[in-house]
Scaffold this motif. Structure first.
Motif, PDB file in Angstrom:
ATOM      1  N   ASP A 180      -5.992  -1.614  -4.929  1.00 36.78           N
ATOM      2  CA  ASP A 180      -5.475  -2.097  -3.645  1.00 36.78           C
ATOM      3  C   ASP A 180      -6.458  -3.089  -3.032  1.00 36.78           C
ATOM      4  O   ASP A 180      -7.452  -2.701  -2.436  1.00 36.78           O
ATOM      5  CB  ASP A 180      -5.236  -0.915  -2.700  1.00 36.78           C
ATOM      6  CG  ASP A 180      -4.311  -1.292  -1.549  1.00 36.78           C
ATOM      7  OD1 ASP A 180      -4.112  -2.498  -1.316  1.00 36.78           O
ATOM      8  OD2 ASP A 180      -3.790  -0.364  -0.881  1.00 36.78           O
ATOM      9  N   GLU A 181      -6.175  -4.367  -3.193  1.00 34.97           N
ATOM     10  CA  GLU A 181      -6.993  -5.461  -2.676  1.00 34.97           C
ATOM     11  C   GLU A 181      -8.478  -5.271  -2.979  1.00 34.97           C
ATOM     12  O   GLU A 181      -9.307  -5.237  -2.061  1.00 34.97           O
ATOM     13  CB  GLU A 181      -6.777  -5.619  -1.163  1.00 34.97           C
ATOM     14  CG  GLU A 181      -5.313  -5.825  -0.852  1.00 34.97           C
ATOM     15  CD  GLU A 181      -5.083  -6.431   0.537  1.00 34.97           C
ATOM     16  OE1 GLU A 181      -6.025  -7.002   1.098  1.00 34.97           O
ATOM     17  OE2 GLU A 181      -3.939  -6.352   1.014  1.00 34.97           O
ATOM     18  N   THR A 241       0.839  -1.206   0.000  1.00 33.77           N
ATOM     19  CA  THR A 241       0.000   0.000   0.000  1.00 33.77           C
ATOM     20  C   THR A 241       0.875   1.258   0.000  1.00 33.77           C
ATOM     21  O   THR A 241       0.541   2.261  -0.650  1.00 33.77           O
ATOM     22  CB  THR A 241      -0.941  -0.006   1.214  1.00 33.77           C
ATOM     23  OG1 THR A 241      -1.770  -1.166   1.137  1.00 33.77           O
ATOM     24  CG2 THR A 241      -1.813   1.225   1.255  1.00 33.77           C
ATOM     25  N   GLN A 263      -7.563   0.457  -0.159  1.00 35.47           N
ATOM     26  CA  GLN A 263      -7.757  -0.794   0.570  1.00 35.47           C
ATOM     27  C   GLN A 263      -8.939  -0.672   1.533  1.00 35.47           C
ATOM     28  O   GLN A 263      -9.780  -1.548   1.615  1.00 35.47           O
ATOM     29  CB  GLN A 263      -6.476  -1.113   1.343  1.00 35.47           C
ATOM     30  CG  GLN A 263      -6.495  -2.447   2.039  1.00 35.47           C
ATOM     31  CD  GLN A 263      -5.117  -2.801   2.583  1.00 35.47           C
ATOM     32  OE1 GLN A 263      -4.159  -2.037   2.430  1.00 35.47           O
ATOM     33  NE2 GLN A 263      -5.002  -3.951   3.192  1.00 35.47           N
TER      34      GLN A 263
END
Ligand SMILES: Nc1ncnc2c1ncn2[C@@H]1O[C@H](COP(=O)(O)OP(=O)(O)OP(=O)(O)O)[C@@H](O)[C@H]1O
Ligand SMILES: [Mg+2]
Lengths: 361, 260
Positions: free
Chosen positions: B183-184, B56, B98
């Motif tokens: 991000d994820e 991240t 995220q």
């Protein structure tokens, strides 16, 4: 529709707007229509006391509280400077126009006085905003409160321009189009017109890119910055917009009370505007008007009620305070929140689907 | 500082992303140390690594949420190391977060509309958008693309976690993206939502490249052509998905436990 066409925002899109205004009108709740009809026909059956001292005053205070609601509800900025902006507009009308203090008042005609008064008040609101927007939460409240306090003490101590402690008396609306606007029916319609315009413009702007972006900034300033919005400029512009509403209301207020003085924007009235907006509800533009009506009714009648039941009439401030406490305690979103909850409760107990309520929050 | 001409010249043949020697410290902690990475235009890559590996942080440096302590970042040839986030967005760089960073009080469609508006003019406009306005149109296309049309008027705070994740993706697709950092995006999604996400990613126009951080190998390996492994703020392996999957060192370090 005549009202909507007055909005500056709509001027360019008048053509395309017509059909959408039609759709919008069709969506308005029947109860809202009832209120509209009631407000328009009020002079037919109400005396001047009900017209001006109850509804007129409530709508003026509602407008000032609306300017706070716009900043707080959509922008997440609690500004205590809105009453001072309104008072400054009132002062400017007295100083540039006519008042009993003829050695100070310049005696300009209304068509010069009013725009200049509004521009100066809006500038003041904008500058206050520029000072406040870099802070968050409690610090915004403190800075705007400090500005409001400074304004109060300055107007009280300055005699050359603001005429010090006594301020200005005999402020009257001008005669325009051969109508004497100080008569109570025309004055009532004048207030109703501007209250309605402010209300509709706020509703309209809340769904414009400017209004949506303001709400985006309230919810997540960091993401808005990353999306390419200028967060600080946007917040300052919101203060400008809110100051415009407060300024118009301030002029009406000075005509309503025939005077403007430091007390108009003393710490008490400054806090009262916050109380009105919070009690009414900050989530929707109707909230401040509801709060203002409740406030005016309490201010006007609680003394009589208290004395009627054998209590000390001077306790009416206590009543307002208690009412404020109760409402905020039971509903963080003021009377609007109570209303929504009651609607949700009724809908559930009748076990039917309420397409407008959207259930509990 | 480059001149405009130099920038323009650089753009034609350059990599989509050229990261050189980027480090990022938090106090004494090196969240990233000396990371270098090149990504060709249109390339799609997964970044894998255990918790706290610095993935991240790498995204934050690329997107400008915070600058690297040292090193340089070029985006299609242009040095963007010191650009603020919105300048990077205007150049076609997008990201998702995220932990969703959405506008909870606004509706789904308004969230996407704001993202579209941010990269265009008229951000201070007082005129309400029309249904058929170009930006409103592209906003509702995006809402449709992430299968949220049915709930497009609901406030975002009322959405389920998975729906919020999908909305994050829609925000990242707004405007004219050239390169996206995910991000994820699949974390916390149901299996059905996961396959929808895979479908969205694989059906993106070919010129749009992306980096995806994804713990779930099954998702990651289906949507990328190359993989970068990170550990303790460093890149320690790059390669094709198959190579990475069968790499012994990777299996020990990363896949060892849960995926045994
Ligand atoms: N804003 C910050 N301030 C201080 N330390 C930070 C900050 N952001 C990240 N870190 C630290 O940097 C290291 C790398 O964090 P990062 O979030 O990049 O890891 P990650 O690979 O994304 O992990 P995860 O898989 O948990 O998301 C961690 O040790 C983290 O605690
Ligand atoms: Mg992470």
């Amino acid at each position: 529709m005549a009202l909507l066409d007055q909005t500056p925002a709509n001027a360019g899109a008048a053509q395309e707007g017509t059909s959408r205004v039609g759709q919008w009108l069709a969506r308005v709740h029947p109860a809202a229509w009832l209120v509209v009809v009631l407000l328009i026909t009020l002079p037919l059956f109400a005396n001047s006391f009900i017209l001006i001292d109850i509804f007129g005053w409530a709508m003026i205070l509602g407008m000032i509280a609306l300017s706070l609601m716009f900043l707080a509800g959509y922008g997440g900025m609690v500004s205590l400077v809105q009453m001072s902006v309104a008072a400054l507009a009132g002062y400017m009308v007295a100083i540039f126009g006519n008042s009993a203090a003829s050695e100070i008042s310049l005696g300009w005609p209304w068509w010069a006085t009013l725009p200049v008064a509004i521009i100066i008040a809006v500038l003041f609101g904008t500058i206050s905003g520029a000072l406040a927007v870099r802070t968050e939460g409690i610090y915004t409240i403190m800075i705007t409160l400090a500005i409001a306090a400074a304004f109060f003490y300055f107007t009280r101590q300055n005699y050359t321009i603001f005429n010090g402690f006594s301020g200005f008396n005999s402020l009257k609306p001008p005669e325009i189009f051969g109508i004497n606007w100080r008569d109570h029916v025309p004055f009532y319609y004048l207030i109703l017109f501007w209250a309605a315009v402010s209300y509709l413009v706020v509703i309209y702007v809340s769904r414009s890119p400017f209004g949506l972006a303001l709400q985006g900034i309230r919810d997540n300033p960091r993401r808005m910055e990353a999306l390419g919005f200028h967060v600080t400029a946007h917040r300052v512009a919101a203060y400008t917009f809110a100051a415009l509403i407060a300024a118009i209301a301030g002029i009406l207020l000075s005509w309503f009370s025939n005077q403007i003085s430091p007390g108009t924007a003393g710490i008490g009235p400054v806090i009262d505007i916050l109380v009105i907006a919070v009690v009414g509800g900050l989530s929707r533009p109707i909230g401040p008007f509801i709060g203002a009506l409740v406030y005016v009714l309490l201010r006007t009648f609680s003394l009589d009620v208290l004395e009627a039941v054998g209590l000390d009439g001077s306790r009416f401030k206590l009543m307002i305070g208690l009412g404020f406490l109760l409402i905020v305690f039971f509903s963080p979103d003021g009377l609007l929140g109570l209303w929504e909850r009651w609607k949700g409760y009724m809908a559930r107990s009748r076990n039917e689907f309420d397409p407008l309520g959207g259930g509990e929050r | 500082m480059q001149t405009a001409a130099e920038r323009l010249q650089a753009t034609g043949t350059a990599n989509a992303l050229e990261i050189r020697g980027v480090s990022r410290y938090f106090g004494a902690l090196a969240a990233l140390s000396d990371v270098s990475l090149s990504i060709k235009p249109g390339e799609r890559r997964a970044v894998l690594g255990s918790n706290g590996a610095g993935k991240t942080t790498l995204f934050n440096c690329i997107s400008g949420d915070f600058p690297p302590t040292s090193g340089s970042i070029r985006f299609f040839g242009e040095d963007i190391t010191d650009f603020p986030p919105h300048e990077r967005i205007r150049r076609g760089l997008r990201r998702t977060y995220q932990i969703s960073l959405l506008f909870g009080g606004l509706s789904v469609i308004d969230n996407v509309y704001l993202a579209c508006r941010g990269v265009s003019r008229g951000r201070f406009s007082l005129i309400r958008p029309r249904r058929n306005e170009a930006l409103m149109q592209s906003a509702s296309d995006l809402v449709n693309a992430v299968h949220l049309t049915e709930i497009q008027d609901q406030p975002v705070s009322e959405l389920s976690y998975g729906q919020q994740r999908q909305l994050e993706v829609a925000l990242a697709l707004s405007g004219a993206p050239r390169f996206i950092l995910f991000d994820e995006p699949a974390a916390g999604l149901s299996p059905a939502e996961r396959s929808e996400l895979i479908e969205i990613l694989t059906s993106l126009p070919e010129h749009i490249g992306y980096i995806i951080i994804e713990h779930d190998m099954d998702v990651a390996l289906r949507v990328v052509e190359s993989v970068t492994m990170m550990h303790n703020g460093r890149i320690f392996k790059e390669g094709k998905p198959e190579e990475i999957e069968s790499d012994r060192e990777v299996q020990e370090l990363y896949l060892g436990g849960g995926h045994g």
